[in-house]
Motif scaffolding. Structure first.
Motif, PDB file in Angstrom:
ATOM      1  N   ASN A 188       8.003   4.756  70.293  1.00  0.00           N
ATOM      2  CA  ASN A 188       8.769   4.846  71.540  1.00  0.00           C
ATOM      3  C   ASN A 188      10.032   5.674  71.393  1.00  0.00           C
ATOM      4  OD1 ASN A 188       6.877   3.318  73.019  1.00  0.00           O
ATOM      5  ND2 ASN A 188       7.663   1.466  72.065  1.00  0.00           N
ATOM      6  N   ASP A 189      11.215   5.055  71.590  1.00  0.00           N
ATOM      7  CA  ASP A 189      12.474   5.808  71.591  1.00  0.00           C
ATOM      8  C   ASP A 189      13.207   5.735  70.255  1.00  0.00           C
ATOM      9  OD1 ASP A 189      13.109   3.134  71.851  1.00  0.00           O
ATOM     10  OD2 ASP A 189      14.821   3.497  73.164  1.00  0.00           O
TER      11      ASP A 189
ATOM     12  N   GLY B 198       9.456   8.979  72.824  1.00  0.00           N
ATOM     13  CA  GLY B 198      10.459   8.945  73.869  1.00  0.00           C
ATOM     14  C   GLY B 198      10.390   7.640  74.637  1.00  0.00           C
ATOM     15  N   LYS B 199      11.478   7.311  75.294  1.00  0.00           N
ATOM     16  CA  LYS B 199      11.559   6.066  76.061  1.00  0.00           C
ATOM     17  C   LYS B 199      10.616   6.137  77.262  1.00  0.00           C
ATOM     18  CE  LYS B 199      14.942   3.064  78.215  1.00  0.00           C
ATOM     19  NZ  LYS B 199      16.369   2.843  78.467  1.00  0.00           N
TER      20      LYS B 199
ATOM     21  N   ARG C 245       7.531   9.868  79.711  1.00  0.00           N
ATOM     22  CA  ARG C 245       8.403   9.655  78.567  1.00  0.00           C
ATOM     23  C   ARG C 245       9.654  10.519  78.702  1.00  0.00           C
ATOM     24  NH1 ARG C 245       6.873   5.489  75.001  1.00  0.00           N
ATOM     25  NH2 ARG C 245       4.636   5.292  75.147  1.00  0.00           N
TER      26      ARG C 245
ATOM     27  N   PHE D 222      13.896  13.639  74.197  1.00  0.00           N
ATOM     28  CA  PHE D 222      15.035  13.448  73.297  1.00  0.00           C
ATOM     29  C   PHE D 222      15.995  14.625  73.388  1.00  0.00           C
ATOM     30  CE2 PHE D 222      11.981  10.675  71.039  1.00  0.00           C
ATOM     31  CZ  PHE D 222      12.791   9.562  70.826  1.00  0.00           C
TER      32      PHE D 222
ATOM     33  N   THR E 131      17.992   4.205  67.658  1.00  0.00           N
ATOM     34  CA  THR E 131      17.697   4.804  68.966  1.00  0.00           C
ATOM     35  C   THR E 131      18.663   5.974  69.175  1.00  0.00           C
ATOM     36  OG1 THR E 131      19.255   3.390  70.155  1.00  0.00           O
ATOM     37  CG2 THR E 131      16.989   2.583  69.944  1.00  0.00           C
TER      38      THR E 131
END
Length: 95
Positions: free
Chosen positions: A7-8, A46-47, A54, A57, A86
């Motif tokens: 994920n992030d 990515g979040k 997503r 970044f 993060t």
């Protein structure tokens, strides 16, 4: 073994601490602070946003970054120390 963040999350390798002060005084290991600089090694996807996409970044692989004192989680993989954090823990990219 390769560390792949989810994920992030971002994998950062902490840079070595300075061994001398600006005035030339050599610091013993017990007096050194952990450096707050590192190199970005890997990025997650990515979040996940509400839209299902997503987030992109702002940092990229290979960037030298400054981060907060208590950023991330320290992990040891194959005898090497890494931080997994993060993007919110990163303060700036050093050019």
């Amino acid at each position: 073994m390769k560390v792949v963040p989810l994920n992030d999350k971002i994998v950062v390798e902490r840079l070595e601490a300075e061994t001398k002060t600006a005035g030339g005084i050599v610091l013993p290991d017990t007096a050194k602070e952990k450096p707050k600089q590192g190199k970005v090694l890997e990025l997650g996807e990515g979040k996940l946003l509400d839209s299902g996409k997503r987030a992109v970044f702002q940092v990229k692989k290979g960037d030298k970054v400054l981060f907060t004192s208590y950023a991330g989680s320290e992990v040891n993989v194959d005898g090497k120390d890494y931080l997994i954090m993060t993007e919110d823990d990163i303060l700036a990219v050093v050019g």
